[in-house]
Design a protein around this motif. Structure first.
Motif, mmCIF file in Angstrom:
data_model
loop_
_atom_site.group_PDB
_atom_site.id
_atom_site.type_symbol
_atom_site.label_atom_id
_atom_site.label_comp_id
_atom_site.label_asym_id
_atom_site.label_seq_id
_atom_site.Cartn_x
_atom_site.Cartn_y
_atom_site.Cartn_z
ATOM 1 N N PRO A 131 4.376 1.846 -1.005
ATOM 2 C CA PRO A 131 5.633 1.335 -1.548
ATOM 3 C C PRO A 131 6.786 2.335 -1.423
ATOM 4 C CG PRO A 131 3.980 1.597 -3.282
ATOM 5 C CD PRO A 131 3.393 2.160 -2.040
ATOM 6 N N ILE A 153 0.849 -1.199 0.000
ATOM 7 C CA ILE A 153 0.000 0.000 0.000
ATOM 8 C C ILE A 153 0.884 1.249 0.000
ATOM 9 C CG2 ILE A 153 -1.941 1.132 1.136
ATOM 10 C CD1 ILE A 153 -2.673 -1.694 0.619
ATOM 11 N N GLN A 198 -0.061 8.107 0.337
ATOM 12 C CA GLN A 198 -0.253 6.736 -0.142
ATOM 13 C C GLN A 198 -1.061 5.874 0.809
ATOM 14 O OE1 GLN A 198 3.707 5.059 -1.676
ATOM 15 N NE2 GLN A 198 4.325 6.716 -0.353
ATOM 16 N N LYS A 219 -3.662 9.413 -6.642
ATOM 17 C CA LYS A 219 -3.489 9.886 -5.269
ATOM 18 C C LYS A 219 -4.051 11.295 -5.140
ATOM 19 C CE LYS A 219 -0.819 6.315 -4.064
ATOM 20 N NZ LYS A 219 -1.571 5.202 -4.615
ATOM 21 N N PRO A 276 -6.031 3.227 1.202
ATOM 22 C CA PRO A 276 -6.296 2.466 -0.015
ATOM 23 C C PRO A 276 -7.383 3.165 -0.827
ATOM 24 C CG PRO A 276 -6.392 1.051 1.919
ATOM 25 C CD PRO A 276 -6.324 2.452 2.412
#
Lengths: 384, 243
Positions: free
Chosen positions: A49, A47, A328, A187, A331
């Motif tokens: 990275p 989720i 980030q 995002k 989700p």
């Protein structure tokens, strides 16, 4: 103005080099472990990275771009009072960018394949990462030539042109870095045309602040006298950049709270999630409002400007962090207007791992050793 | 032109996650440990989630199988700095494992989180675990089970993935390639399908050529109301949902 090398024979000099050497060893060890066993020790997940190294990368690139733009004060705009620090700021810009590139290298999953960026990069120029690879390369080369011309009294005109070109390229380099994030539609906290602009302003803030810190320390250790007016002058620039940065952050978050693309989930996470103290406490309060207050209200001495610079550096780093990590963590929705239930819908909490921290320490050590070696081998500092 | 896509009929889905298991076996996707679960490092090319709207007692929830959407305008392909991810001529988004540098840019760019990073060498890790397990049996003077003597099963048709690269759903491309070489028909209901489609006990999934008006997927899309995931992002997924 006369420039000299430093002696570099004292115990203190070798002591600092040894200290940086330890940092490099720690970083290299973790880097090799990462190459051998993969990134198992990292704090990253599927989720989140991108972790702390990417935060450090954009911070270092920003500081580098800011330092290079600052050198144009002397060499392009002819402000002679900043001449004692201009040459060394070019040198620092080169080192900081090399540091940023080594951090990327440490963060890659397969570091030995980094040459693929040069080989296959041109095949996909819609990737901001590929474009930036070439921008960074050009930036380092141009800065080296620019630094060389400042040693030649007969090349004043060339220095001026190269300085302007380098400052322009620095703007593109950092706008490009901002675009790595700004172009990502997935995002909510990243997808914004304002982001490259915010990156440039934050670059100037961190560049000036970091320069003030490093240069006052260097001048003190080498027994040179730092002109108070120079530092206070740089402090004035710093307060202007900080105000501009605060304004841009405000505008951007106004738009997000007014109504965003992704339902405002990530914005709420930034404002009230587990990382909200980084945003409100460190970035806004400690990193922006307090240094503005110090620079505006406190008595203008070298020490106050130093304190404000330190807080500004921390603030810009926190700004990077609260962009990269909370950006980030949540989700994404799969169906518009419907939330994911249970495990898959929970935000992923990123915790800084020792391995990632060690890589950053290693890079700091490498920058430090190169900086000291440069001071000893190149005439960078003014002789007084 | 062939453009493979999938239609998922949510009315039929029972949420048994047979597709997820079939995918793991077919593509030799790393088995995730409880540790991976805690760290959010699950490798799930195919997963079944629940989406909901509203608050109790006014809730509507539905079970949803998720796979890579093989978008028409894939954000992951756009951002790859080494051109490791590409969309092939059959409309499948694929990954060149030997070229990937592991920058994870595609992972942050994917709005569906359908890309997974290899935190360790998958086969090697299992091998080591099996060896340890077998040693435990030996110490206790018990007979070692046959399953622990062999290295873990790896489907020879799919390439192994090393640590440090990103992997994703391939629409079981190896199956499609094989079918093409053997001259078999591709697509539901009577041709070769991806493992998840074949494994579904309720006939939820239909796989086929979206450009062929006579294919089962095209007929389904014509006959019923359908939607794509996050169509607002302009990615144009090739996986459609019926509800």
């Amino acid at each position: 103005m006369e420039y000299t090398k430093i002696e570099g024979k004292s115990i203190g000099f070798y002591g600092i080099i040894a200290l940086f050497g330890i940092l490099i060893a720690v970083g290299l060890y973790e880097f090799i472990q990462g190459m051998r066993f993969g990134q198992e020790d990292y704090g990253t997940s599927n989720i989140v990275p991108w972790g702390l190294p990417i935060t450090a990368v954009i911070f270092l690139i920003g500081a580098s771009a800011g330092a290079l733009m600052l050198s144009s004060l002397t060499y392009v705009f002819g402000k002679e009072e900043y001449k004692p620090v201009s040459r060394i700021s070019i040198f620092l810009a080169i080192l900081l960018l090399i540091g940023a590139l080594s951090t990327i290298e440490g963060e890659l999953g397969r570091p030995e394949r980094f040459m693929n960026l040069m080989i296959y990069g041109p095949q996909n120029l819609t990737s901001m990462f590929a474009v930036n690879t070439f921008l960074y390369g050009g930036y380092i080369l141009l800065s080296i030539v620019y630094l060389w011309t400042t040693f030649r009294a007969d090349l004043l005109k060339v220095t001026k042109i190269l300085g302007a070109a380098a400052a322009a390229l620095a703007i593109f380099v950092h706008a490009g870095t901002g675009s790595i994030f700004g172009f990502i539609v997935a995002k909510e906290l990243w997808f914004s045309p304002l982001l490259p602009v915010l990156f440039i302003v934050a670059a100037l803030t961190s560049g000036v602040a970091l320069l003030i810190l490093i240069l006052t320390a260097t001048f003190k250790f080498t027994g040179r006298s730092m002109d108070k007016n120079l530092v206070v002058g740089l402090g004035k620039y710093l307060s202007a950049f900080l105000l501009l940065q605060l304004f841009l952050v405000f505008i951007e978050n106004m738009v997000r709270t007014y109504g965003g693309v992704g339902g405002g989930e990530m914005t709420r996470f930034l404002f009230s999630g587990p990382y909200s103290f980084v945003f409100w406490g460190i970035q806004i309060f400690l990193g922006t409002l307090v240094p503005i207050g110090i620079l505006m209200l406190a008595r203008k001495t070298i020490v106050t400007v130093q304190v404000a610079s330190l807080l500004a550096v921390i603030g810009v780093f926190a700004e990077r962090f609260s962009l990269v990590i909370p950006g980030q963590s949540v989700p994404p929705q799969q169906v518009v207007g419907r939330a994911l239930m249970g495990f898959y819908g929970e935000p992923a909490i990123y915790s800084i791992s020792g391995a990632e921290f060690a890589i950053i320490l290693g890079v700091i050590g490498a920058i430090g050793v190169l900086y000291l070696a440069g001071l000893r081998m190149i005439k960078l500092l003014p002789s007084r | 032109m062939v453009r493979y896509g999938m239609v998922i009929d949510l009315d039929r889905c029972v949420g048994c996650a047979a597709c997820a298991v079939a995918c793991k076996a077919e593509n030799s996707v790393t088995a995730s440990t409880p540790e991976d679960y805690k760290k959010r490092r699950l490798m799930e090319w195919n997963r079944v989630v629940t989406v909901f709207k509203g608050k109790y007692p006014n809730v509507s929830a539905s079970i949803m199988p998720l796979i890579c959407n093989h978008c028409e305008h894939p954000p992951c392909v756009k951002v790859c700095p080494v051109d490791a991810t590409y969309k092939n001529e059959e409309g499948i988004v694929l990954q060149r494992y030997e070229r990937c540098i592991g920058c994870k840019y595609c992972m942050v760019a994917c709005p569906y989180q359908q890309r997974f990073f290899n935190f360790y060498d998958q086969v090697e890790k299992n091998k080591e675990e099996h060896r340890m397990e077998a040693e435990k049996y030996k110490k206790e003077n018990r007979e070692v089970p046959v399953t622990l003597l062999e290295i873990p099963y790896h489907n020879p048709d799919v390439p192994p993935r090393i640590a440090g690269i990103v992997e994703k759903c391939t629409f079981c491309r190896h199956r499609l390639d094989k079918a093409k070489a053997e001259g078999k028909k591709i697509g539901s209901p009577d041709g070769v399908e991806p493992a998840c489609t074949q494994a579904c006990p309720a006939g939820t999934r239909t796989f086929g050529d979206l450009d062929d008006p006579d294919s089962e997927v095209s007929k389904l899309l014509r006959s019923r109301r359908n939607y794509q995931l996050r169509a607002d992002l302009g990615t144009e997924p090739q996986v459609y949902y019926l509800d």
